[in-house]
Enzyme design. Structure first.
Site, PDB file in Angstrom:
ATOM      1  N   CYS A  16       0.862  -1.183   0.000  1.00 19.27           N
ATOM      2  CA  CYS A  16       0.000   0.000   0.000  1.00 19.27           C
ATOM      3  C   CYS A  16       0.897   1.231   0.000  1.00 19.27           C
ATOM      4  O   CYS A  16       2.064   1.147  -0.422  1.00 19.27           O
ATOM      5  CB  CYS A  16      -0.966  -0.023   1.188  1.00 19.27           C
ATOM      6  SG  CYS A  16      -0.171  -0.027   2.815  1.00 19.27           S
ATOM      7  N   ASN A  19       2.269   1.398   4.454  1.00 17.44           N
ATOM      8  CA  ASN A  19       2.564   0.113   5.126  1.00 17.44           C
ATOM      9  C   ASN A  19       2.243   0.158   6.622  1.00 17.44           C
ATOM     10  O   ASN A  19       2.911  -0.504   7.426  1.00 17.44           O
ATOM     11  CB  ASN A  19       4.026  -0.315   4.884  1.00 17.44           C
ATOM     12  CG  ASN A  19       4.351  -1.757   5.247  1.00 17.44           C
ATOM     13  OD1 ASN A  19       5.478  -2.060   5.621  1.00 17.44           O
ATOM     14  ND2 ASN A  19       3.391  -2.663   5.155  1.00 17.44           N
ATOM     15  N   CYS A  21      -1.449   0.588   7.399  1.00 16.75           N
ATOM     16  CA  CYS A  21      -2.897   0.275   7.474  1.00 16.75           C
ATOM     17  C   CYS A  21      -3.251  -0.957   6.636  1.00 16.75           C
ATOM     18  O   CYS A  21      -3.426  -2.054   7.163  1.00 16.75           O
ATOM     19  CB  CYS A  21      -3.734   1.474   7.025  1.00 16.75           C
ATOM     20  SG  CYS A  21      -3.604   2.920   8.124  1.00 16.75           S
ATOM     21  N   ARG A  22      -3.381  -0.764   5.317  1.00 14.14           N
ATOM     22  CA  ARG A  22      -3.943  -1.814   4.481  1.00 14.14           C
ATOM     23  C   ARG A  22      -3.020  -3.016   4.272  1.00 14.14           C
ATOM     24  O   ARG A  22      -3.453  -4.166   4.454  1.00 14.14           O
ATOM     25  CB  ARG A  22      -4.346  -1.229   3.111  1.00 14.14           C
ATOM     26  CG  ARG A  22      -5.489  -0.240   3.204  1.00 14.14           C
ATOM     27  CD  ARG A  22      -5.626   0.569   1.934  1.00 14.14           C
ATOM     28  NE  ARG A  22      -4.499   1.474   1.753  1.00 14.14           N
ATOM     29  CZ  ARG A  22      -4.286   2.247   0.704  1.00 14.14           C
ATOM     30  NH1 ARG A  22      -5.151   2.191  -0.313  1.00 14.14           N
ATOM     31  NH2 ARG A  22      -3.254   3.061   0.634  1.00 14.14           N
ATOM     32  N   SER A  23      -1.775  -2.763   3.883  1.00 16.47           N
ATOM     33  CA  SER A  23      -0.923  -3.929   3.555  1.00 16.47           C
ATOM     34  C   SER A  23      -0.533  -4.760   4.772  1.00 16.47           C
ATOM     35  O   SER A  23      -0.491  -5.995   4.653  1.00 16.47           O
ATOM     36  CB  SER A  23       0.295  -3.530   2.709  1.00 16.47           C
ATOM     37  OG  SER A  23       1.134  -2.637   3.390  1.00 16.47           O
ATOM     38  N   ASP A 133      -8.246   3.792   0.940  1.00 18.68           N
ATOM     39  CA  ASP A 133      -7.282   4.266   1.940  1.00 18.68           C
ATOM     40  C   ASP A 133      -8.068   4.786   3.145  1.00 18.68           C
ATOM     41  O   ASP A 133      -8.810   5.759   3.030  1.00 18.68           O
ATOM     42  CB  ASP A 133      -6.463   5.394   1.309  1.00 18.68           C
ATOM     43  CG  ASP A 133      -5.404   5.929   2.242  1.00 18.68           C
ATOM     44  OD1 ASP A 133      -5.441   5.606   3.448  1.00 18.68           O
ATOM     45  OD2 ASP A 133      -4.546   6.677   1.765  1.00 18.68           O
TER      46      ASP A 133
END
Ligand code: 4NP
Length: 163
Positions: A16, A19, A21-23, A133
């Site tokens: 993401c 690095n 939150c999402r990934s 995001d």
């Protein structure tokens, strides 16, 4: 051994922007699902961000709370995606189109283009094309990201790339 049997272990990199939150959520959800299926010796997961702002940071607290609600503990520290990752990993999963373009920009000869996929291409229940995001949004965004990533990770695990 036939050419179309994947080399083991398969190495997956979730990417993401920051690095945090999402990934890292994708990485830890995938590790959980892989462990449940008894495939931890065959599928390895890592994550990275295209930006360096948060290098060394723990996952975002709001993201960690949302993950915990679904039984997932977020481990790891942020690192930036690097060109070496193209050689190190078998599949590189981008969370959104901007991540995808930023990853491909580091491969001008398009040598590794086929390794780079959009995470939401593996969703089977959610219609989303990108993992949104959540960083500047409300708390609901974090919960949504976790649910969406469970769907995408399950789809990825069942996909031709990992079976
Ligand atoms: P991520 O979320 O890419 O899912 O880790 C973000 C984290 C930090 C920022 C943006 C998105 N930021 O602008 O600092």
């Amino acid at each position: 051994m036939s050419d179309n049997i994947p080399q083991v272990p398969q190495k997956l990199l979730f990417v993401c922007l920051g690095n945090i939150c999402r990934s890292p959520s994708a990485e830890n959800i995938m590790n959980h699902l892989v462990a449940v299926q008894g495939k931890s010796d065959r599928i390895m997961c890592d994550s990275a961000g295209t930006a360096s702002y948060h290098t060394g940071a723990a996952p975002d607290r709001r993201m960690a709370i949302a993950a915990k609600k679904r039984g997932i503990t977020l481990h790891g520290r942020a690192r930036q995606f690097s060109q070496q990752d193209f050689q190190q990993f078998d599949l590189i999963l981008a969370m959104d189109r901007s991540n995808y373009q930023n990853i491909l920009a580091l491969d001008p000869e398009q040598k590794y283009r086929d390794k780079v996929k959009m995470m939401c291409d593996f969703c089977t229940s959610y219609p989303d094309k990108e993992v949104p995001d959540p960083y500047y949004g409300g708390v609901d965004g974090f919960d949504y990201v976790i649910d969406l990533l469970f769907d995408a990770c399950n789809g990825l695990l069942a996909s031709e790339y990992l079976t």
